[in-house]
Design an enzyme around this catalytic site. Structure first.
Site, PDB file in Angstrom:
ATOM      1  N   CYS A   1     -46.637 -39.475 -15.525  1.00 39.95           N
ATOM      2  CA  CYS A   1     -47.865 -38.706 -15.285  1.00 39.95           C
ATOM      3  C   CYS A   1     -48.215 -37.888 -16.523  1.00 39.95           C
ATOM      4  CB  CYS A   1     -47.738 -37.868 -14.015  1.00 39.95           C
ATOM      5  SG  CYS A   1     -49.333 -37.285 -13.418  1.00 39.95           S
TER       6      CYS A   1
ATOM      7  N   HIS B   1     -47.337 -42.010 -10.242  1.00 40.27           N
ATOM      8  CA  HIS B   1     -46.015 -41.483  -9.885  1.00 40.27           C
ATOM      9  C   HIS B   1     -45.169 -42.604  -9.288  1.00 40.27           C
ATOM     10  CE1 HIS B   1     -46.541 -37.175 -10.594  1.00 40.27           C
ATOM     11  NE2 HIS B   1     -47.801 -37.429 -10.353  1.00 40.27           N
TER      12      HIS B   1
ATOM     13  N   GLU C   1     -42.222 -42.604  -8.401  1.00 37.92           N
ATOM     14  CA  GLU C   1     -41.346 -42.084  -7.336  1.00 37.92           C
ATOM     15  C   GLU C   1     -42.101 -41.851  -6.036  1.00 37.92           C
ATOM     16  OE1 GLU C   1     -42.610 -40.408  -9.809  1.00 37.92           O
ATOM     17  OE2 GLU C   1     -43.030 -38.334  -9.246  1.00 37.92           O
TER      18      GLU C   1
END
Lengths: 252, 213
Positions: B79, B187, B189
Site C-alpha cells: 500500500c 492489501h 493480507e
C-alpha cells in the site's frame, strides 16, 4: 472496475454475537469469529461488527474479538458502536480492524471525524448515518442513539459535512425501511449519492436478492449491508451474488 | 525469516497475522540489527506519504532499507509502503521517496476525461490484470480480485516494472517490481485467497534465497 460489495453486519454484545443467527451447524452460534468465517466462506466482501455492549467491560472484550477476527480473516472489517474518542479509534484499529464507524459521537462532536481522518487516514473513517423521512422538512432527518434522538441535520447537509470533515465512506441506514424487508430506500440513497463523492454503503430494508439488484442498478450504491436475511438464512451472500451476476452487476 | 519494518506507520498487526496464517516466521521490529538477520523485508504502511518518509528517516530505516535493497535483499512494500519505493509523491506537497523504482505518486483526479466524477478513494475489490504472468509473485494466481484502499496511485516510468494492474478510470499499477524490489498497492493480507497467494509467493521467493541479480 470496482465490484459492488456485500457486507453482512453482526451485532456484538459483551464479546458475543446477539440476535439469533440460524444458519449452518456451527459449534457455537454466538462466537463472532466462527460466524465471520462462515460469511467469509460465502464470499462476503467485508464485515461490519456493531458493538452494542453498554458496559466498559463489554467494550474491552470487543477489542479481544477484533484481535481474533483480524488474526483469522483475510477480508477487511469495520467496527462501530459507542466509539467516542480518538483513543477508542486507536484501540480498535491497533487491534486489527480496518475501519471504525462513527455515529452519535460524530454528531455530538464533528471535530472527531477530522481528528480521526487526519490521524489514521480518511480510508478508515466511516460515518454511519441513520435517517428517517420527516414531512415537516420534506426530506430525511438524521437521528442518533440508535434512532432515539432527532437532530437538526437534514441528511444531505450532514452527509456533505462529514465528507468535508474527512469521512472516507458513509454507511447510510434508512430507519423507515429498516426491518421492513421491502427493499432499500432508493430515494434516500440517490439523494445522498448526488451530494457526496465517497463510497456509500446502503443499509436497511434488504428482504431478498432482488433488493440488492435494485440498490446497485437504480441507486448505484457502492456496497450493501444486511443482517437478518443472512443470519436467518433467508438467503446467502453466495445466492445474492449469483442473482447480481445474472443481472449484470459486477461482483467478486 | 521475514522482517516487518516497524517505523510507526500502518497496520502492522494485519500483515503479521497474515504471515502467521501462512506459517512463515517473522519479526516485527524497528531494530536494524534484528532486521539485518532476516532474509526478506516487508515495508507496510497506511497513512500519509510525507509522514511516512519522515518516520523512515528519523528511525534510521530509510538508510537501512536502501542499503539492504542494494545488497539484493528481497523487499515488499504494501500500500503506502509500495508508493514509498518510488521517486516522489505529490501528497501534501512534493515529497521525495526512496527512489528504488522510477516513477511518481499522484492523486486520483476524481474526474474522468469526459468530465464525469468518480469516487476517491479507490476503495473495494478490483480485478487484478496480470501484465507479467511469469513473475514469481503471480505464480498460482488465477483470475482474481484484490482489496484496494488508496487515494494516490503510482505512475511508473518503466512499463516493465508493472507486474499487474487494475482499472479504475485509469490503469492503476497493482503489483510492481524490479529485481529484488516489489510492491503491492492493494492489501494482500486483506484480499482473500488471491492476496494470500501473492504474499506466500513473496515468502517463498525469500526462502529460496531471493532473486538472481
Amino acid at each position: 472496475m470496482l465490484t459492488k460489495r456485500i457486507i453482512p453486519c453482526l451485532d456484538v454484545k459483551d464479546g458475543r454475537v446477539v440476535k439469533g443467527i440460524q444458519f449452518v451447524q456451527i459449534r457455537d452460534a454466538g462466537d463472532p469469529v466462527e460466524l465471520a468465517t462462515v460469511y467469509d466462506k460465502q464470499g462476503a466482501d467485508e464485515l461490519v461488527f456493531l458493538d452494542i455492549s453498554a458496559s466498559h467491560e463489554g467494550r474491552k472484550t470487543m477489542i479481544e474479538v477484533v484481535r481474533e477476527v483480524a488474526g483469522t480473516l483475510a477480508i477487511p472489517f469495520t467496527v462501530g458502536g459507542g466509539i467516542g474518542s480518538l483513543e477508542d479509534m486507536r484501540a480498535i484499529l491497533r487491534a486489527g480492524a480496518d475501519k471504525v464507524s462513527l455515529n452519535s459521537a460524530a454528531v455530538r462532536n464533528p471535530e472527531l471525524i477530522t481528528e480521526g481522518s487526519d490521524f489514521f487516514g480518511a480510508q478508515c473513517i466511516v460515518v454511519a448515518i441513520d435517517a428517517r423521512f420527516d414531512d415537516s422538512i420534506g426530506s430525511w432527518r438524521v437521528y442518533t442513539h440508535g434512532g432515539r434522538n432527532a437532530t437538526e441535520w437534514e441528511v444531505r447537509d450532514w452527509a456533505k459535512h462529514v465528507v468535508e470533515r474527512g469521512a472516507g465512506e458513509i454507511l447510510l441506514t434508512s430507519m423507515d425501511q429498516d426491518g421492513e424487508k421491502t427493499g432499500f430506500d432508493l430515494d434516500l440513497l440517490k439523494a445522498v449519492q448526488q451530494v457526496v463523492d465517497v463510497p456509500v454503503i446502503a443499509s436497511g430494508g434488504a428482504g431478498n436478492a432482488q433488493h440488492f439488484v435494485d440498490v446497485f442498478k437504480e441507486a448505484d450504491a457502492d456496497a450493501a449491508l444486511a443482517a437478518s436475511i443472512f443470519h436467518y438464512k433467508e438467503t446467502s451472500v453466495q445466492s445474492v451474488k449469483g442473482e447480481l451476476k445474472e443481472n449484470g452487476v459486477h461482483v467478486r | 525469516m521475514i522482517g516487518i519494518i516497524d517505523y510507526g506507520m500502518g497496520n502492522l498487526f494485519s500483515v503479521s497475522k497474515a504471515l502467521e496464517r501462512l506459517d512463515v516466521p517473522y519479526v516485527l521490529t524497528s531494530d536494524p540489527e534484528q532486521l539485518a538477520q532476516c532474509e526478506g523485508l516487508i515495508l507496510p504502511g497506511v497513512g500519509a506519504f510525507p509522514d511516512a518518509m519522515k518516520s523512515l528517516a528519523e528511525t534510521g530505516m530509510k538508510d537501512f532499507v536502501l542499503s539492504k535493497a542494494a545488497e539484493g535483499m528481497p523487499l515488499l512494500g504494501i500500500c503506502l509502503g509500495m508508493q514509498l519505493l518510488f521517486d516522489e509523491s505529490d501528497e501534501g506537497g512534493m515529497t521525495e521517496g526512496l527512489g528504488l523504482l522510477p516513477g511518481s505518486v499522484v492523486r486520483f483526479k476524481g474526474i474522468d476525461s469526459e468530465g464525469n466524477r468518480f469516487k476517491v478513494p479507490h476503495m473495494g475489490w478490483n480485478h487484478l490484470d496480470p501484465q507479467q504472468p511469469s513473475s514469481p509473485l503471480l505464480q498460482n494466481v488465477e483470475d482474481g480480485y484484490v482489496y484496494f484502499v488508496h487515494s494516490y496511485y503510482v505512475q511508473a516510468k518503466q512499463r516493465e516494472d508493472i507486474i499487474a494492474s487494475a482499472q479504475y478510470e485509469t490503469e492503476v499499477p497493482a503489483v510492481v517490481g524490479r529485481a529484488n524490489v516489489f510492491g503491492a498497492q492493494f492489501h494482500p493480507e486483506k484480499s482473500g485467497d488471491t492476496g494470500m497467494t501473492i504474499l506466500r509467493n513473496f515468502c517463498e521467493l525469500v526462502s529460496k534465497g531471493g532473486v538472481e541479480l
